[in-house]
Design a protein around this motif. Structure first.
Motif, PDB file in Angstrom:
ATOM      1  N   ILE A   1     -22.622  -3.525   1.030  1.00 37.88           N
ATOM      2  CA  ILE A   1     -23.815  -3.315   0.947  1.00 37.88           C
ATOM      3  C   ILE A   1     -24.982  -3.382   1.256  1.00 37.88           C
ATOM      4  CG2 ILE A   1     -24.462  -1.598  -0.890  1.00 37.88           C
ATOM      5  CD1 ILE A   1     -21.467  -1.124  -0.897  1.00 37.88           C
TER       6      ILE A   1
ATOM      7  N   GLN B   1      -6.222   2.235   5.659  1.00 35.21           N
ATOM      8  CA  GLN B   1      -6.894   1.656   4.318  1.00 35.21           C
ATOM      9  C   GLN B   1      -7.833   1.471   4.660  1.00 35.21           C
ATOM     10  OE1 GLN B   1      -3.458   1.422   1.613  1.00 35.21           O
ATOM     11  NE2 GLN B   1      -2.921   3.896   1.546  1.00 35.21           N
ATOM     12  N   ASN B   2      -8.145  -0.292   4.700  1.00 32.36           N
ATOM     13  CA  ASN B   2      -9.290  -0.526   4.888  1.00 32.36           C
ATOM     14  C   ASN B   2      -9.861   0.091   5.871  1.00 32.36           C
ATOM     15  OD1 ASN B   2     -10.256  -3.565   4.424  1.00 32.36           O
ATOM     16  ND2 ASN B   2      -9.105  -4.423   5.458  1.00 32.36           N
TER      17      ASN B   2
ATOM     18  N   PHE C   1      -2.212  -0.710   5.460  1.00 35.26           N
ATOM     19  CA  PHE C   1      -3.395  -1.128   4.693  1.00 35.26           C
ATOM     20  C   PHE C   1      -4.653  -1.284   5.704  1.00 35.26           C
ATOM     21  CE2 PHE C   1      -5.492  -4.972   4.605  1.00 35.26           C
ATOM     22  CZ  PHE C   1      -6.042  -4.677   3.300  1.00 35.26           C
TER      23      PHE C   1
ATOM     24  N   SER D   1      -9.563  -7.394   7.630  1.00 33.70           N
ATOM     25  CA  SER D   1     -11.014  -6.815   7.072  1.00 33.70           C
ATOM     26  C   SER D   1     -12.097  -7.582   7.734  1.00 33.70           C
ATOM     27  CB  SER D   1     -10.720  -7.877   5.915  1.00 33.70           C
ATOM     28  OG  SER D   1     -10.117  -7.191   4.432  1.00 33.70           O
TER      29      SER D   1
ATOM     30  N   LYS E   1     -10.815   3.100   6.125  1.00 38.46           N
ATOM     31  CA  LYS E   1     -10.817   4.006   5.218  1.00 38.46           C
ATOM     32  C   LYS E   1     -11.919   3.396   3.757  1.00 38.46           C
ATOM     33  CE  LYS E   1      -8.996   7.880   6.030  1.00 38.46           C
ATOM     34  NZ  LYS E   1      -7.522   8.657   5.625  1.00 38.46           N
ATOM     35  N   LEU E   2     -12.252   2.076   3.980  1.00 36.42           N
ATOM     36  CA  LEU E   2     -12.806   1.673   2.886  1.00 36.42           C
ATOM     37  C   LEU E   2     -14.206   1.792   3.181  1.00 36.42           C
ATOM     38  CD1 LEU E   2     -12.270   0.171  -0.549  1.00 36.42           C
ATOM     39  CD2 LEU E   2     -11.693  -0.937   0.929  1.00 36.42           C
ATOM     40  N   SER E   3     -13.794   1.386   4.482  1.00 38.30           N
ATOM     41  CA  SER E   3     -15.598   1.040   5.214  1.00 38.30           C
ATOM     42  C   SER E   3     -15.640   2.458   4.804  1.00 38.30           C
ATOM     43  CB  SER E   3     -15.181   0.495   6.515  1.00 38.30           C
ATOM     44  OG  SER E   3     -14.817  -0.445   6.427  1.00 38.30           O
ATOM     45  N   THR E   4     -16.003   3.414   5.341  1.00 43.19           N
ATOM     46  CA  THR E   4     -16.329   4.593   5.328  1.00 43.19           C
ATOM     47  C   THR E   4     -16.894   5.140   3.784  1.00 43.19           C
ATOM     48  OG1 THR E   4     -14.600   5.389   6.638  1.00 43.19           O
ATOM     49  CG2 THR E   4     -16.115   7.224   6.450  1.00 43.19           C
ATOM     50  N   MET E   5     -16.372   4.748   3.019  1.00 40.40           N
ATOM     51  CA  MET E   5     -15.891   5.043   1.376  1.00 40.40           C
ATOM     52  C   MET E   5     -17.749   3.918   1.009  1.00 40.40           C
ATOM     53  SD  MET E   5     -12.967   5.445  -0.398  1.00 40.40           S
ATOM     54  CE  MET E   5     -11.944   4.829   0.424  1.00 40.40           C
ATOM     55  N   CYS E   6     -17.402   2.791   1.979  1.00 45.88           N
ATOM     56  CA  CYS E   6     -18.673   1.283   1.699  1.00 45.88           C
ATOM     57  C   CYS E   6     -20.122   2.310   2.206  1.00 45.88           C
ATOM     58  CB  CYS E   6     -18.226   0.697   1.866  1.00 45.88           C
ATOM     59  SG  CYS E   6     -17.107  -0.674   0.630  1.00 45.88           S
TER      60      CYS E   6
ATOM     61  N   ARG F   1     -11.644  -7.049  -1.142  1.00 48.07           N
ATOM     62  CA  ARG F   1     -11.089  -5.188  -0.419  1.00 48.07           C
ATOM     63  C   ARG F   1      -9.852  -5.205  -0.755  1.00 48.07           C
ATOM     64  NH1 ARG F   1     -14.834  -4.383   4.036  1.00 48.07           N
ATOM     65  NH2 ARG F   1     -13.374  -2.667   4.545  1.00 48.07           N
TER      66      ARG F   1
ATOM     67  N   TRP G   1      -1.719   7.693   0.583  1.00 52.11           N
ATOM     68  CA  TRP G   1      -2.995   7.755   0.446  1.00 52.11           C
ATOM     69  C   TRP G   1      -2.954   9.970   0.801  1.00 52.11           C
ATOM     70  CZ3 TRP G   1      -7.465   4.304   1.114  1.00 52.11           C
ATOM     71  CH2 TRP G   1      -7.279   3.677   0.116  1.00 52.11           C
TER      72      TRP G   1
ATOM     73  N   MET H   1     -20.806   5.481   2.113  1.00 54.59           N
ATOM     74  CA  MET H   1     -21.277   5.700   1.123  1.00 54.59           C
ATOM     75  C   MET H   1     -21.820   5.411  -0.304  1.00 54.59           C
ATOM     76  SD  MET H   1     -17.822   8.920   0.509  1.00 54.59           S
ATOM     77  CE  MET H   1     -18.817   9.275  -0.330  1.00 54.59           C
ATOM     78  N   VAL H   2     -21.494   4.177  -0.417  1.00 54.03           N
ATOM     79  CA  VAL H   2     -22.210   3.529  -1.412  1.00 54.03           C
ATOM     80  C   VAL H   2     -23.092   2.906  -1.426  1.00 54.03           C
ATOM     81  CG1 VAL H   2     -21.615   1.517  -2.717  1.00 54.03           C
ATOM     82  CG2 VAL H   2     -19.978   3.701  -2.607  1.00 54.03           C
TER      83      VAL H   2
ATOM     84  N   LEU I   1     -15.616   4.400  -6.030  1.00 53.02           N
ATOM     85  CA  LEU I   1     -16.180   3.398  -5.416  1.00 53.02           C
ATOM     86  C   LEU I   1     -16.803   2.516  -5.812  1.00 53.02           C
ATOM     87  CD1 LEU I   1     -14.948   1.574  -3.013  1.00 53.02           C
ATOM     88  CD2 LEU I   1     -15.861   2.556  -1.916  1.00 53.02           C
TER      89      LEU I   1
ATOM     90  N   GLN J   1     -13.327  -5.465   9.877  1.00 49.80           N
ATOM     91  CA  GLN J   1     -13.581  -4.715  10.038  1.00 49.80           C
ATOM     92  C   GLN J   1     -15.295  -4.116   9.954  1.00 49.80           C
ATOM     93  OE1 GLN J   1     -12.550  -1.110   8.909  1.00 49.80           O
ATOM     94  NE2 GLN J   1     -11.042  -1.479   8.898  1.00 49.80           N
ATOM     95  N   TYR J   2     -15.664  -5.839   9.989  1.00 48.44           N
ATOM     96  CA  TYR J   2     -17.574  -5.988  10.033  1.00 48.44           C
ATOM     97  C   TYR J   2     -17.482  -6.955  11.399  1.00 48.44           C
ATOM     98  CZ  TYR J   2     -16.821  -6.319   4.804  1.00 48.44           C
ATOM     99  OH  TYR J   2     -17.072  -5.898   3.744  1.00 48.44           O
TER     100      TYR J   2
ATOM    101  N   PRO K   1       1.249  -1.416  -0.114  1.00 49.91           N
ATOM    102  CA  PRO K   1      -0.532   0.045   0.247  1.00 49.91           C
ATOM    103  C   PRO K   1       0.885   1.292   0.045  1.00 49.91           C
ATOM    104  CG  PRO K   1      -0.631  -1.371   2.284  1.00 49.91           C
ATOM    105  CD  PRO K   1       0.653  -1.918   1.338  1.00 49.91           C
TER     106      PRO K   1
END
Lengths: 189, 88
Positions: free
Chosen positions: A148, B47-48, B44, B16, B50-55, A175, A111, B57-58, A128, B19-20, A108
């Motif tokens: 989701i 960022q993972n 990692f 990962s 952050k990915l959850s935050t973005m999810c 992921r 960012w 939003m989706v 995304l 995250q859940y 990684p």
């Protein structure tokens, strides 16, 4: 036995009563509006053709859902047998003394420009979404159901006939791929 | 499962799962121990999250744009059901 316990079928009423319900049930699982429409249509047709098998024990809606579930599982099977086998890029060494370590180019990156204010933007969500769309179909389905749609691990495993450890490997690979995709398409800009 | 030292691949998989909220206590201990000597996995992990935050939003975007069957689709379906009923 009172007559009221026996359910009956009334196909003329199906669309108004159940079309939206079945469609929403399907879209949560396949996330493709056209495919979902097809599956709902097939369900109604299959229902009509097998009306004589309806014993009236379950409600009309439950009966239709049970047909739809089989259609969705058939759809998953089809995906599994072809497109679902698409490869996901490996991020870790798979053997040798470095087994399980990061592969250098996959490490990684920082960012930069990921200030928290920026994270709220609509475009970020869209970026995304397009990364999710690029996932191999099987990964996408599992990832979306879990992340989701928010289904329980157990429910997903039952529905897709996979084990929990299987599910976590898929989720994790999805992921990792999404992280990379976002790094390339968003954070590097 | 007794070993406390895990590989980066194992660490990120636990990450990962976490995250859940579904990583076990032992897994979380192993993960945090791994972070003490591996900065890459720590990045990692950040960022993972952050990915959850973005999810999320989706998820919100999807809910807003959730569509249902159009009236046209429904009318067509009704017609098709009628035709099939007559045939049967």
């Amino acid at each position: 036995m009172s007559e009221t316990n026996i359910h009956t079928l009334n196909p003329d009423n199906w669309i108004d009563a159940y079309a939206d319900y079945l469609f929403n049930y399907t879209i949560a699982r396949v996330n493709d509006a056209d495919k979902a429409k097809d599956l709902v249509q097939e369900t109604f047709f299959a229902g009509l053709k097998s009306m004589k098998n309806f014993e009236g024990k379950a409600s009309e809606r439950t009966w239709l859902i049970s047909i739809l579930k089989r259609k969705i599982i058939d759809h998953y099977r089809k995906i599994n047998s072809n497109k679902g086998k698409a490869e996901v890029r490996m991020n870790f060494y798979s053997d040798g003394e470095r087994e399980g370590d990061w592969i250098e180019e996959r490490v990684p990156q920082d960012w930069s420009g990921d200030a928290d204010a920026e994270i709220e933007t609509e475009e970020l969500g869209e970026a995304l979404q397009s990364c999710i769309a690029k996932l191999p179909e099987k990964y996408r389905i599992v990832f979306e159901m879990k992340t989701i749609q928010g289904f329980d691990t157990e429910d997903i495993c039952n529905e897709l006939d996979i084990t929990p450890s299987n599910l976590w490997v898929i989720i994790h690979r999805a992921r990792t791929q999404l992280r990379e995709c976002m790094e390339e398409n968003w954070f590097k800009k | 499962m007794g070993k406390i030292k895990i590989t980066c691949e194992e660490a990120t998989t636990i990450c990962s799962k976490a995250q859940y909220g579904e990583a076990t206590l032992l897994e979380k201990i192993k993960l945090n121990f791994h972070f003490t000597y591996c900065k890459v996995c720590k990045v990692f992990s950040k960022q993972n999250s952050k990915l959850s935050t973005m999810c999320c939003m989706v998820k919100k975007q999807r809910e807003l744009s959730k569509c249902c069957l159009s009236e046209k689709d429904k009318a067509k379906l009704k017609q098709q059901i009628k035709e099939l009923e007559n045939k049967l």
